[in-house]
Design a protein around this motif. Structure first.
Motif, PDB file in Angstrom:
ATOM      1  N   HIS A  22       0.823  -1.223   0.000  1.00 40.85           N
ATOM      2  CA  HIS A  22       0.000   0.000   0.000  1.00 40.85           C
ATOM      3  C   HIS A  22       0.858   1.276   0.000  1.00 40.85           C
ATOM      4  O   HIS A  22       1.991   1.234  -0.430  1.00 40.85           O
ATOM      5  N   GLU A  41      -2.500   0.179   7.913  1.00 45.40           N
ATOM      6  CA  GLU A  41      -1.587  -0.884   7.476  1.00 45.40           C
ATOM      7  C   GLU A  41      -0.358  -0.314   6.768  1.00 45.40           C
ATOM      8  O   GLU A  41       0.768  -0.753   6.994  1.00 45.40           O
ATOM      9  N   HIS A  74       2.640  -7.172   4.477  1.00 47.21           N
ATOM     10  CA  HIS A  74       1.266  -6.703   4.711  1.00 47.21           C
ATOM     11  C   HIS A  74       0.806  -7.014   6.132  1.00 47.21           C
ATOM     12  O   HIS A  74       1.407  -7.823   6.836  1.00 47.21           O
ATOM     13  N   ASP A 132      -3.161  -7.214   6.898  1.00 49.92           N
ATOM     14  CA  ASP A 132      -4.490  -6.888   6.391  1.00 49.92           C
ATOM     15  C   ASP A 132      -5.592  -7.114   7.416  1.00 49.92           C
ATOM     16  O   ASP A 132      -5.330  -7.373   8.586  1.00 49.92           O
ATOM     17  N   GLU A 189      -6.275  -7.177  -2.129  1.00 52.03           N
ATOM     18  CA  GLU A 189      -4.949  -6.629  -2.421  1.00 52.03           C
ATOM     19  C   GLU A 189      -4.860  -6.207  -3.887  1.00 52.03           C
ATOM     20  O   GLU A 189      -4.347  -5.157  -4.221  1.00 52.03           O
TER      21      GLU A 189
HETATM   22 ZN    ZN Z   1      -2.242  -5.293   2.582  1.00 48.63          ZN
END
Ligand code: ZN
Length: 413
Positions: A195, A210, A264, A266, A297
């Motif tokens: 991200h 995140e 990640h 999430d 994603e």
């Molecule tokens: Zn993610």
């Protein structure tokens, strides 16, 4: 596995040769261009603990690093014909190890950036990245504090090496305080903090994002891997910028990364699901929940209004398929090595090595894994993710996993 690899490489080479000779018949050979690139931009950022210099270039080139005394300076030379830097001199962004910088044409084929240091410092790592997509080629130099003795030793060494006129120009990185050692090519690890920018990734009701958690973690992991002296480590993003998934993959591919690790943390709709897991790519995701995760994603690019890019042309499909099979195997080996190191110290998901159709893992020529550190939708995971001790432990385990993976693929002498 080794014999398969050799077979695969020779097959691949043979087909490439065929393609190359076919092309050679079509078009007359062009003269080899030796034009030196232009230096397009220079950016310096500094904190009391570290500083970073990024030089944007019109193309890849050679570079050299020189320590200078009275006042303490670090000069970075790149082989370049010209420079067109918007601000050729100034102060870094942030305050700390570098007080100001100056860019100048030191010789017809050399552009020098001089950093004035506020204390003794040394280069932690330096690496050149190829241009990709709309990003220029870049030289990245990371600088960390040194003792006055270390700095003085570097100055003396560089003075001795320069002898007469121009300092030596190396094509490869010079580790801190060690250019008298033979420069070995180190494996390149690309870490991809998920991200960034307009895409925050998962977010808690309290506003924890995140994108921030994974960036901080990636920087921690980078530091550990660099400190081991065994790897060059590049990040797909080093700040809060948005990158398309395709750009993340392209950075790893154009630089021929040895491994690619996407980080990640999430969210799931089921808050009871928790623990770390490591994904490799499989177009037929094994689990409905994994599929949901991969789909959200992959939406990153759609969120930002970009279409999904086209896959490779059909002519290379068979090659790609062969390559993918080999990369899938290596990615799986890497995922297992990481999970094995995480196991004793970090809460894992059930069946922690998983497969899902993550677009960011699509590079056919770079072993790629996606690490879910945990889930922001789970209160225990979130508490861990925010805790420095847990972050250290997890980054440490990941770094060990990466090391053992390289141990396992290094052929025995
Ligand atoms: Zn993610």
């Amino acid at each position: 596995m080794k014999s398969f690899h050799t077979f695969f490489l020779s097959m691949f080479g043979a087909v490439l040769l065929l393609v190359a000779s076919a092309q050679a018949q079509e078009a007359p050979a062009e003269p080899v261009s030796v034009a030196l690139p232009n230096v397009m931009d220079v950016r310096v950022s500094a904190t009391p603990e570290r500083a970073r210099l990024v030089i944007d270039l019109a193309g890849r080139t050679e570079f050299a690093l020189v320590s200078l005394a009275e006042p303490n300076r670090l000069a970075i030379d790149v082989r370049a014909a010209t420079f067109s830097v918007p601000e050729p001199s100034g102060k870094p962004s942030g305050e700390g190890m570098v007080s100001d910088y100056l860019v100048e044409q030191a010789a017809p084929d050399r552009v020098r950036t001089t950093l004035t240091l506020s204390g003794a410092a040394q280069v932690q790592q330096a690496y050149m990245l190829e241009a990709f997509e709309d990003q220029p080629a870049r030289l990245v130099v990371d600088i960390i504090p040194a003792t006055p003795e270390e700095f003085a030793a570097n100055v003396a060494r560089d003075l001795a090496a320069s002898g007469t006129a121009a300092p030596p120009v190396a094509a490869s990185s010079t580790p801190a305080g060690g250019s008298e050692l033979p420069i070995a090519t180190r494996p390149l690890v690309v870490i991809d903090p998920g991200h960034g920018g307009i895409d925050s990734g998962a977010e808690t009701p309290g506003g924890i994002k995140e994108k921030d958690i994974v960036l901080a973690f990636a920087l921690r992991l980078q530091e550990l891997l660099v400190a081991s002296g065994r790897f060059d480590v590049a990040l797909t993003r080093e700040d809060d910028t948005f990158l398309r998934l395709e750009e993340r993959v392209a950075l790893a591919r154009t630089n021929k990364a040895d491994i690619f690790i996407s980080i990640h943390a999430d969210s799931f709709q089921q808050p009871e699901i928790r623990g770390a897991s490591v994904y490799t790519r499989d177009e037929n995701a094994t689990d409905v929940l994994d599929k949901v995760l991969a789909d959200s994603e992959n939406k990153t690019d759609i969120i930002a209004g970009f279409a999904m890019p086209q896959m490779a042309p059909e002519v290379v499909d068979i090659l790609l398929d062969l390559m993918r099979r080999e990369m899938r195997h290596q990615s799986f080996t890497l995922a297992q090595a990481i999970v094995h190191q995480l196991e004793p110290s970090v809460e894992l998901r059930r069946f922690p090595v998983r497969q899902a159709d993550f677009f960011v893992l699509q590079a056919p020529d770079v072993p790629s894994v996606l690490v879910e550190l945990g889930f922001l939708s789970n209160a225990d995971d979130m508490a861990n993710l925010m805790q420095g001790d847990w972050q250290d432990r997890t980054a440490d385990a990941l770094a060990r996993g990466i090391s053992t993976y390289f141990d396992s693929i290094t052929p025995e002498e």
